[in-house]
Design a protein around this motif. Structure first.
Motif, PDB file in Angstrom:
ATOM      1  N   SER A 196      -9.044   0.913  -1.205  1.00 29.75           N
ATOM      2  CA  SER A 196      -8.700   0.839  -2.616  1.00 29.75           C
ATOM      3  C   SER A 196      -7.706  -0.287  -2.886  1.00 29.75           C
ATOM      4  N   LEU A 197      -6.664  -0.380  -2.055  1.00 31.36           N
ATOM      5  CA  LEU A 197      -5.535  -1.265  -2.369  1.00 31.36           C
ATOM      6  C   LEU A 197      -5.457  -2.536  -1.514  1.00 31.36           C
ATOM      7  N   GLY A 198      -6.283  -2.642  -0.521  1.00 30.75           N
ATOM      8  CA  GLY A 198      -6.333  -3.868   0.285  1.00 30.75           C
ATOM      9  C   GLY A 198      -5.233  -3.958   1.327  1.00 30.75           C
ATOM     10  N   LYS A 199      -4.007  -4.258   0.858  1.00 38.18           N
ATOM     11  CA  LYS A 199      -2.869  -4.389   1.783  1.00 38.18           C
ATOM     12  C   LYS A 199      -1.807  -3.381   1.374  1.00 38.18           C
ATOM     13  N   ILE A 200      -1.430  -2.509   2.285  1.00 37.72           N
ATOM     14  CA  ILE A 200      -0.478  -1.452   1.918  1.00 37.72           C
ATOM     15  C   ILE A 200       0.613  -1.297   2.982  1.00 37.72           C
ATOM     16  N   TYR A 201       1.720  -0.678   2.564  1.00 38.80           N
ATOM     17  CA  TYR A 201       2.798  -0.402   3.521  1.00 38.80           C
ATOM     18  C   TYR A 201       3.481   0.893   3.111  1.00 38.80           C
ATOM     19  N   ASN A 202       4.328   1.365   3.987  1.00 41.55           N
ATOM     20  CA  ASN A 202       5.032   2.619   3.720  1.00 41.55           C
ATOM     21  C   ASN A 202       6.197   2.739   4.680  1.00 41.55           C
ATOM     22  N   MET A 203       7.182   3.510   4.272  1.00 42.75           N
ATOM     23  CA  MET A 203       8.245   3.867   5.206  1.00 42.75           C
ATOM     24  C   MET A 203       8.500   5.344   5.015  1.00 42.75           C
ATOM     25  N   GLY A 204       8.420   6.122   6.075  1.00 40.54           N
ATOM     26  CA  GLY A 204       8.573   7.555   5.883  1.00 40.54           C
ATOM     27  C   GLY A 204       8.981   8.262   7.148  1.00 40.54           C
ATOM     28  N   PRO A 205       9.387   9.524   6.997  1.00 48.27           N
ATOM     29  CA  PRO A 205       9.780  10.299   8.168  1.00 48.27           C
ATOM     30  C   PRO A 205       8.575  10.616   9.051  1.00 48.27           C
ATOM     31  N   THR A 206       8.808  10.593  10.330  1.00 47.40           N
ATOM     32  CA  THR A 206       7.759  10.731  11.337  1.00 47.40           C
ATOM     33  C   THR A 206       8.282  11.690  12.397  1.00 47.40           C
ATOM     34  N   PHE A 207       7.401  12.506  12.924  1.00 47.64           N
ATOM     35  CA  PHE A 207       7.862  13.587  13.799  1.00 47.64           C
ATOM     36  C   PHE A 207       7.139  13.560  15.137  1.00 47.64           C
ATOM     37  N   ARG A 208       7.895  13.608  16.193  1.00 46.58           N
ATOM     38  CA  ARG A 208       7.274  13.686  17.520  1.00 46.58           C
ATOM     39  C   ARG A 208       8.112  14.578  18.421  1.00 46.58           C
TER      40      ARG A 208
END
Ligand code: 4AD
Ligand code: MG
Length: 433
Positions: A196-208
């Motif tokens: 849909s958006l072509g180029k995207i980014y994000n910053m978010g909490p991640t769990f391991r």
């Protein structure tokens, strides 16, 4: 809004004010029979304040009672004084005590564990204040970098029905009558978003659920990820290099003072901000390790921390290593057409022992191969039907990567432990406060 007469310490110094109104906390207090010296702390800096008994006996008596971290408002005259810790001093004419603090549990020379137990209070330390400001710059730089290149910010769910980075580090959560998992990565959903958006980014909490007790692993960390349609591995690695250089430049631009507080080698950062970063293949990395450093890493084994450290130390700048063995890579990292034993993926390794800060790849378009690899990992490929559907409706080559925000902050600040790169760290052993 009515403008307040109060300024921060930093503003008072920058505006060259003589009459100042400050508010903050007592960082240090020392009394003689003639003077009380208070080092006042606020969000911006510290400054010495002096109260003289001969000038104002009543104020002197009040100031004698101040304890560490008591909250106060003061007004007085700001002057240069080379004997003061930061070269300036306020001669106090008035002071209001807001609260006299109870004995502060953190005194000098405390064990790291006590500092982590009192993290809610230790956030006020000059060290963490500096780290948190640098983290603020890093996070802002990541947003600015991608937005300036026309990437859209795109969010993915945190509750996810499947793994994407290996089942062993999944956090299971009760989800009504079902079980779900906390996000290990934004990636699979991002692969839907790019159509849909072509180029995207994000910053978010991640769990391991990392069971390793290293100085580089958190159970909850922030990942900054990007994904782009049409992009190939060679373009992808250049974006990653540009992003890192931009982050370093921004930290140098905004945080010289904090870097000094942390005693970070600024010259080194200036070098990273401008340098070219090499790209080598995994096979070349082995060549360097085995022939130059007499190590003994067989083809097919993942690089361990000490080996990653050696490679980055060899080049003395961040290094991109591509084409790791397909067999040890996640199901979505595609085999190269030239040599299917090598995957079209990369890691970026930071120097000075900080090692992997970014991991990414082209994304496999080979549904049968991915299903086979998921099964080999003990997964049920049916759960991924929606993901494979992306390969059936206008499939295109695409790539992306994830950057560990705390890893980068740790490296920028020169911290020994990643736990100090986040306000309230979460590891297997550290759950509170
Ligand atoms: O290399 P990783 O596992 O890659 C992925 O999750 C991909 N799905 C990302 C993508 O392509 N969109 O993780 C990416 C980065 C690592 O390079 C590391 O910097 C950081 O996330 N990271 C951790 N940071 C702190 N604690 C942990 N336990 C981390 N695990 C990964
Ligand atoms: Mg990785």
């Amino acid at each position: 809004m009515k403008e307040s007469k109060y300024t921060t310490i930093d503003e008072a110094l920058k505006k060259d004010l003589t009459q100042v109104y400050l508010r903050g906390w007592v960082f240090r207090q020392r009394a003689s029979n003639k003077f009380v010296f208070i080092v006042l702390r606020d969000e911006s800096d510290i400054i010495q304040c002096v109260i003289s008994k001969s000038k104002n006996a009543e104020l002197f008596e009040k100031a004698e009672k101040l304890t560490i971290e008591s909250s106060i408002k003061i007004s007085g005259e700001l002057k240069e004084d080379e004997r003061a810790p930061t070269g300036f001093e306020v001669s106090v004419s008035d002071m209001e005590i807001i609260q006299i603090a109870e004995p502060f549990p953190i005194t000098e020379h405390q064990s790291p564990e006590l500092l982590y137990d009192n993290r809610h209070l230790w956030l006020r330390s000059r060290k963490l204040n500096a780290v948190l400001k640098i983290r603020h710059t890093v996070v802002g730089a990541i947003h600015e970098f991608f937005r300036s290149l026309g990437y859209y910010e795109f969010d993915a769910p945190i509750f996810q029905p499947s793994q994407s980075e290996g089942g062993s580090t999944l956090f299971e959560v009760k989800y009504f009558e079902d079980i779900m998992y906390l996000s290990q990565t934004w990636q699979l959903y991002a692969e839907a978003g790019i159509f849909s958006l072509g180029k995207i980014y994000n910053m978010g909490p991640t769990f391991r659920a990392e069971k390793s007790k290293t100085s580089r692993h958190l159970a909850e960390f922030w990942m900054a990820e990007m994904e782009a349609a049409w992009m190939t591995l060679d373009e992808l690695t250049e974006v990653a290099k540009d992003e890192i250089r931009f982050i370093v430049q921004e930290v140098l631009k905004h945080n010289k003072k904090e870097l000094e507080i942390l005693e970070r080698d600024i010259k080194l950062l200036e070098h990273y901000a401008k340098a070219e970063y090499p790209t080598i293949k995994y096979a070349e990395a082995l060549d360097i390790l085995n022939n130059k450093y007499q190590m003994d890493v067989p083809w097919g084994k993942d690089l361990r921390t000490m080996e990653e450290a050696k490679i980055a130390e060899h080049f003395k700048v961040p290094v991109v290593v591509t084409h790791y063995p397909t067999e040890i890579m996640g199901f979505y990292k595609p085999p190269s057409e030239d040599n299917p034993k090598e995957a079209l993926c990369f890691d970026m390794l930071a120097p000075e022992g900080y090692c992997e800060i970014i991991g990414g790849s082209e994304r496999s378009l080979l549904v049968d191969d991915m299903k086979k690899r998921l099964k080999a990992e003990g997964e049920n490929p049916e759960i991924y039907d929606w993901y494979f559907a992306l390969r059936r409706y206008g499939s295109v080559p695409h790539s992306g990567y994830g950057l560990g925000v705390e890893r980068v902050v740790q490296w920028m600040c020169g911290l020994d432990n990643i736990k100090d790169a986040i306000a309230f760290p979460r590891t297997m052993l550290r759950k509170a406060p």
